[in-house]
Design a protein around this motif. Structure first.
Motif, PDB file in Angstrom:
ATOM      1  N   PRO A  26      15.674  -4.249  53.900  1.00  0.00           N
ATOM      2  CA  PRO A  26      15.523  -3.297  53.000  1.00  0.00           C
ATOM      3  C   PRO A  26      16.500  -2.049  52.187  1.00  0.00           C
ATOM      4  CG  PRO A  26      13.513  -3.483  52.910  1.00  0.00           C
ATOM      5  CD  PRO A  26      13.950  -5.068  54.094  1.00  0.00           C
ATOM      6  N   MET A  27      15.912  -1.667  53.792  1.00  0.00           N
ATOM      7  CA  MET A  27      15.636  -0.275  53.772  1.00  0.00           C
ATOM      8  C   MET A  27      17.137   0.259  54.279  1.00  0.00           C
ATOM      9  SD  MET A  27      12.405   0.138  55.697  1.00  0.00           S
ATOM     10  CE  MET A  27      12.794  -1.549  56.527  1.00  0.00           C
ATOM     11  N   SER A  28      17.823   1.508  54.340  1.00  0.00           N
ATOM     12  CA  SER A  28      19.627   2.248  54.895  1.00  0.00           C
ATOM     13  C   SER A  28      19.205   3.378  54.639  1.00  0.00           C
ATOM     14  CB  SER A  28      20.591   1.374  54.113  1.00  0.00           C
ATOM     15  OG  SER A  28      20.655   2.275  52.641  1.00  0.00           O
ATOM     16  N   TRP A  29      20.263   4.315  55.307  1.00  0.00           N
ATOM     17  CA  TRP A  29      20.311   5.187  55.297  1.00  0.00           C
ATOM     18  C   TRP A  29      20.706   6.239  54.819  1.00  0.00           C
ATOM     19  CZ3 TRP A  29      17.355   5.733  59.484  1.00  0.00           C
ATOM     20  CH2 TRP A  29      16.856   5.255  60.583  1.00  0.00           C
ATOM     21  N   SER A  30      21.210   5.355  53.528  1.00  0.00           N
ATOM     22  CA  SER A  30      21.218   6.377  52.620  1.00  0.00           C
ATOM     23  C   SER A  30      20.295   6.112  51.001  1.00  0.00           C
ATOM     24  CB  SER A  30      22.569   5.889  52.014  1.00  0.00           C
ATOM     25  OG  SER A  30      23.284   4.244  51.644  1.00  0.00           O
ATOM     26  N   LYS A  31      20.209   4.900  51.587  1.00  0.00           N
ATOM     27  CA  LYS A  31      18.787   4.606  50.070  1.00  0.00           C
ATOM     28  C   LYS A  31      17.347   4.097  50.519  1.00  0.00           C
ATOM     29  CE  LYS A  31      18.531   1.896  46.086  1.00  0.00           C
ATOM     30  NZ  LYS A  31      19.261   1.148  44.678  1.00  0.00           N
ATOM     31  N   GLY A  32      16.652   4.421  50.296  1.00  0.00           N
ATOM     32  CA  GLY A  32      15.607   4.258  51.135  1.00  0.00           C
ATOM     33  C   GLY A  32      14.675   3.551  50.159  1.00  0.00           C
ATOM     34  N   VAL A  33      13.422   2.328  50.630  1.00  0.00           N
ATOM     35  CA  VAL A  33      12.415   1.724  49.067  1.00  0.00           C
ATOM     36  C   VAL A  33      10.634   3.001  50.371  1.00  0.00           C
ATOM     37  CG1 VAL A  33      13.380  -0.181  49.883  1.00  0.00           C
ATOM     38  CG2 VAL A  33      11.666   0.815  51.707  1.00  0.00           C
ATOM     39  N   PRO A  34      10.292   2.718  48.798  1.00  0.00           N
ATOM     40  CA  PRO A  34       9.020   3.056  48.363  1.00  0.00           C
ATOM     41  C   PRO A  34       7.936   2.759  49.540  1.00  0.00           C
ATOM     42  CG  PRO A  34       8.882   1.988  46.499  1.00  0.00           C
ATOM     43  CD  PRO A  34      10.720   1.708  47.028  1.00  0.00           C
ATOM     44  N   ALA A  35       7.224   3.894  50.207  1.00  0.00           N
ATOM     45  CA  ALA A  35       6.108   3.533  50.762  1.00  0.00           C
ATOM     46  C   ALA A  35       4.845   3.289  49.481  1.00  0.00           C
ATOM     47  CB  ALA A  35       5.989   4.375  52.000  1.00  0.00           C
ATOM     48  N   ILE A  94       2.175   6.315  57.459  1.00  0.00           N
ATOM     49  CA  ILE A  94       2.743   7.686  57.150  1.00  0.00           C
ATOM     50  C   ILE A  94       1.617   8.802  56.700  1.00  0.00           C
ATOM     51  CG2 ILE A  94       4.738   9.339  56.656  1.00  0.00           C
ATOM     52  CD1 ILE A  94       5.861   6.811  56.137  1.00  0.00           C
ATOM     53  N   HIS A  95       1.506   9.658  57.989  1.00  0.00           N
ATOM     54  CA  HIS A  95       0.689  10.675  57.270  1.00  0.00           C
ATOM     55  C   HIS A  95       1.190  12.010  56.260  1.00  0.00           C
ATOM     56  CE1 HIS A  95      -2.906   8.620  59.053  1.00  0.00           C
ATOM     57  NE2 HIS A  95      -2.067   7.897  59.854  1.00  0.00           N
ATOM     58  N   TYR A  96       0.707  12.275  55.545  1.00  0.00           N
ATOM     59  CA  TYR A  96       1.556  13.771  54.988  1.00  0.00           C
ATOM     60  C   TYR A  96       0.914  13.733  53.466  1.00  0.00           C
ATOM     61  CZ  TYR A  96       4.650  17.464  54.173  1.00  0.00           C
ATOM     62  OH  TYR A  96       5.214  18.094  53.745  1.00  0.00           O
ATOM     63  N   ASP A  97       0.787  14.718  52.840  1.00  0.00           N
ATOM     64  CA  ASP A  97       0.479  14.930  51.205  1.00  0.00           C
ATOM     65  C   ASP A  97       1.075  15.418  50.608  1.00  0.00           C
ATOM     66  OD1 ASP A  97      -1.268  15.806  49.285  1.00  0.00           O
ATOM     67  OD2 ASP A  97      -1.792  17.308  49.460  1.00  0.00           O
ATOM     68  N   ALA A  98       2.751  14.297  50.556  1.00  0.00           N
ATOM     69  CA  ALA A  98       3.089  14.174  49.381  1.00  0.00           C
ATOM     70  C   ALA A  98       2.661  14.605  48.323  1.00  0.00           C
ATOM     71  CB  ALA A  98       4.158  12.314  49.143  1.00  0.00           C
ATOM     72  N   GLY A  99       1.707  14.261  47.551  1.00  0.00           N
ATOM     73  CA  GLY A  99       1.328  14.124  46.505  1.00  0.00           C
ATOM     74  C   GLY A  99       2.432  13.142  45.179  1.00  0.00           C
ATOM     75  N   LYS A 100       3.190  13.674  44.220  1.00  0.00           N
ATOM     76  CA  LYS A 100       3.331  13.472  43.214  1.00  0.00           C
ATOM     77  C   LYS A 100       4.700  12.883  43.490  1.00  0.00           C
ATOM     78  CE  LYS A 100       0.526  15.029  38.827  1.00  0.00           C
ATOM     79  NZ  LYS A 100       1.379  16.014  37.642  1.00  0.00           N
ATOM     80  N   ASN A 101       5.278  13.141  44.916  1.00  0.00           N
ATOM     81  CA  ASN A 101       6.674  13.030  45.773  1.00  0.00           C
ATOM     82  C   ASN A 101       6.776  11.990  45.752  1.00  0.00           C
ATOM     83  OD1 ASN A 101       8.084  16.017  44.996  1.00  0.00           O
ATOM     84  ND2 ASN A 101       6.977  16.884  46.300  1.00  0.00           N
ATOM     85  N   GLY A 102       5.840  11.509  46.799  1.00  0.00           N
ATOM     86  CA  GLY A 102       5.339   9.852  46.982  1.00  0.00           C
ATOM     87  C   GLY A 102       6.249   9.937  48.703  1.00  0.00           C
ATOM     88  N   ILE A 103       6.357   9.490  49.457  1.00  0.00           N
ATOM     89  CA  ILE A 103       7.104   8.842  50.418  1.00  0.00           C
ATOM     90  C   ILE A 103       7.775   7.369  50.371  1.00  0.00           C
ATOM     91  CG2 ILE A 103       6.990   8.062  53.271  1.00  0.00           C
ATOM     92  CD1 ILE A 103       6.883  10.985  52.676  1.00  0.00           C
ATOM     93  N   THR A 104       9.430   7.558  50.169  1.00  0.00           N
ATOM     94  CA  THR A 104      10.335   6.709  50.810  1.00  0.00           C
ATOM     95  C   THR A 104      10.674   6.254  52.922  1.00  0.00           C
ATOM     96  OG1 THR A 104      12.186   7.748  50.581  1.00  0.00           O
ATOM     97  CG2 THR A 104      11.023   7.005  48.803  1.00  0.00           C
ATOM     98  N   VAL A 105      11.054   4.862  52.239  1.00  0.00           N
ATOM     99  CA  VAL A 105      11.142   4.701  54.068  1.00  0.00           C
ATOM    100  C   VAL A 105      12.663   4.634  54.390  1.00  0.00           C
ATOM    101  CG1 VAL A 105      10.681   3.843  55.913  1.00  0.00           C
ATOM    102  CG2 VAL A 105       8.812   4.008  54.611  1.00  0.00           C
ATOM    103  N   ARG A 106      13.423   5.013  55.103  1.00  0.00           N
ATOM    104  CA  ARG A 106      15.135   5.171  55.465  1.00  0.00           C
ATOM    105  C   ARG A 106      15.197   4.390  56.939  1.00  0.00           C
ATOM    106  NH1 ARG A 106      18.696   9.297  52.556  1.00  0.00           N
ATOM    107  NH2 ARG A 106      17.895   9.623  50.501  1.00  0.00           N
ATOM    108  N   ALA A 107      15.794   3.546  56.800  1.00  0.00           N
ATOM    109  CA  ALA A 107      15.856   2.886  58.237  1.00  0.00           C
ATOM    110  C   ALA A 107      17.312   2.167  58.714  1.00  0.00           C
ATOM    111  CB  ALA A 107      14.632   1.737  58.361  1.00  0.00           C
ATOM    112  N   ASP A 108      17.773   1.496  59.720  1.00  0.00           N
ATOM    113  CA  ASP A 108      18.814   0.696  60.333  1.00  0.00           C
ATOM    114  C   ASP A 108      18.817  -0.664  60.149  1.00  0.00           C
ATOM    115  OD1 ASP A 108      17.065   0.461  61.777  1.00  0.00           O
ATOM    116  OD2 ASP A 108      18.395   0.389  63.716  1.00  0.00           O
ATOM    117  N   LYS A 109      17.840  -1.354  59.153  1.00  0.00           N
ATOM    118  CA  LYS A 109      17.952  -2.213  58.862  1.00  0.00           C
ATOM    119  C   LYS A 109      16.901  -3.350  57.512  1.00  0.00           C
ATOM    120  CE  LYS A 109      17.131  -3.327  63.466  1.00  0.00           C
ATOM    121  NZ  LYS A 109      16.883  -4.464  64.298  1.00  0.00           N
TER     122      LYS A 109
END
Length: 354
Positions: free
Chosen positions: A42-51, A25-40
């Motif tokens: 450890p991920m779900s559409w309501s809760k992400g996991v940290p990239a 994932i290419h993005y200048d997220a800074g201190k916010n960071g990036i999480t990933v939500r998905a359909d299966k």
């Protein structure tokens, strides 16, 4: 060990596995960071996991390919989900994505008085930059070149007071996850519109400056755009489209420069030109995807069908590299073109193309 640290450790181990699936994932997220939500997984559409931060403006997440294809979206911080569509990753793939999180509205700017050394005149260029352009500076974009630029974005400059609404249509298709983000370059016409958009020579209208216009587009406009904007300059990411005489100009140019364009749209094209020379003397098949359409109300539908059939005889395959659309009730005007322009846009630039 915390849940977040466990996920990060697992991701690091999986990254060493060549059979794993990875999103970068290419993005200048800074201190916010990036999480990933998905359909299966450890991920779900309501809760992400940290990239995992991989360096400046790059985040990655990896999962076992045994999970199969994954549909996912990146999230900025804890809850700001990316705009536009979700991303589909095939099992075992490594995919780079360039998301944005702002409003899905692109902007149009004007390059005034752009000079054509080939044609000895000047005109404006109208540049639509897609929603993520100012936000995600790591991203580069496909480009669609269109003729009759005055008619594309602004009813005040359109020839008959009605615009195509290309920017509004692109914004909507991008926001709803149907279309990839693209740069659109509208090239204004001039008082020499008929000769510039036509080969030589129709008995009634003459014509004959299309080769010069082609050189202007390929040798002057495109190099300027590629130098001035973050484009993907290759032929696979470059398209051309126009209507009426601009339709035959688009077909003609793509037939002769498949090294530059891989997609060409002829909307309500004037295939009657020069006693139907395009139909009667069809060019050999080239590796270009062509879109042809016409309305059923005084819009040259018969000639367009004949052109489609002539191209099929040259080896084009229906719905694969030749898409034809019959617009019931469509007429030869911007209102009709605005109502169906999403068809070539989505066919040329479908969302999540990788």
């Amino acid at each position: 060990m915390s849940f977040a640290k466990t996920i990060l450790a697992a991701s690091a181990l999986l990254a060493l596995n060549a059979s794993a699936t990875t999103v970068r994932i290419h993005y200048d997220a800074g201190k916010n960071g990036i999480t990933v939500r998905a359909d299966k997984g450890p991920m779900s559409w309501s809760k992400g996991v940290p990239a995992r931060a991989e360096g400046d403006k790059l985040w990655s997440y990896t999962w076992p390919d045994e999970l199969g294809a994954i549909t996912m979206k990146p999230v900025l911080g804890a809850d700001k989900v990316s705009s536009g569509g979700a991303y589909l990753l095939a099992a075992g793939s490594t995919v780079d994505i360039y998301p944005f999180f702002g409003a899905p509205f692109g902007k149009v700017s004007i390059v005034p008085g752009f000079q054509s050394p080939q044609l000895g005149n000047t005109r404006n260029l109208r540049i639509y930059l897609p929603p993520s352009y100012p936000e995600n500076t790591a991203k580069r974009y496909p480009v669609l070149y269109m003729h009759d630029g005055q008619n594309l974005f602004d009813a005040k400059t359109a020839a008959f007071g009605v615009e195509w609404g290309i920017d509004e249509t692109a914004n909507r298709l991008i926001a709803t996850g149907l279309m990839e983000e693209v740069i659109v370059v509208g090239i204004d016409n001039t008082p020499d519109r008929i000769p510039e958009y036509t080969p030589c020579c129709d008995r009634k209208y003459g014509g004959g400056k299309l080769d010069g216009y082609q050189a202007f587009l390929v040798d002057t406009v495109k190099p300027y755009v590629d130098k001035s904007y973050r484009t993907l300059p290759g032929k696979e990411t470059t398209a051309i489209m126009g209507s009426s005489l601009g339709g035959i100009a688009s077909v003609y140019i793509a037939q002769r420069r498949p090294d530059v364009f891989s997609k060409s749209g002829g909307v309500s094209s004037s295939f009657w030109w020069d006693q139907q020379v395009f139909i009667k003397q069809p060019a050999p098949r080239v590796p270009v995807k062509f879109y042809l359409d016409a309305g059923t109300v005084s819009d040259g539908i018969d000639e367009t069908i004949e052109m489609r059939d002539a191209m099929l005889k040259q080896g084009y395959r229906a719905d694969t590299d030749l898409l034809f659309y019959k617009a019931e009730g469509g007429a030869h005007n911007e209102k009709s073109w605005a109502g169906r322009v999403e068809k070539p846009l989505v066919w040329f630039f479908p969302w999540n193309r990788p």
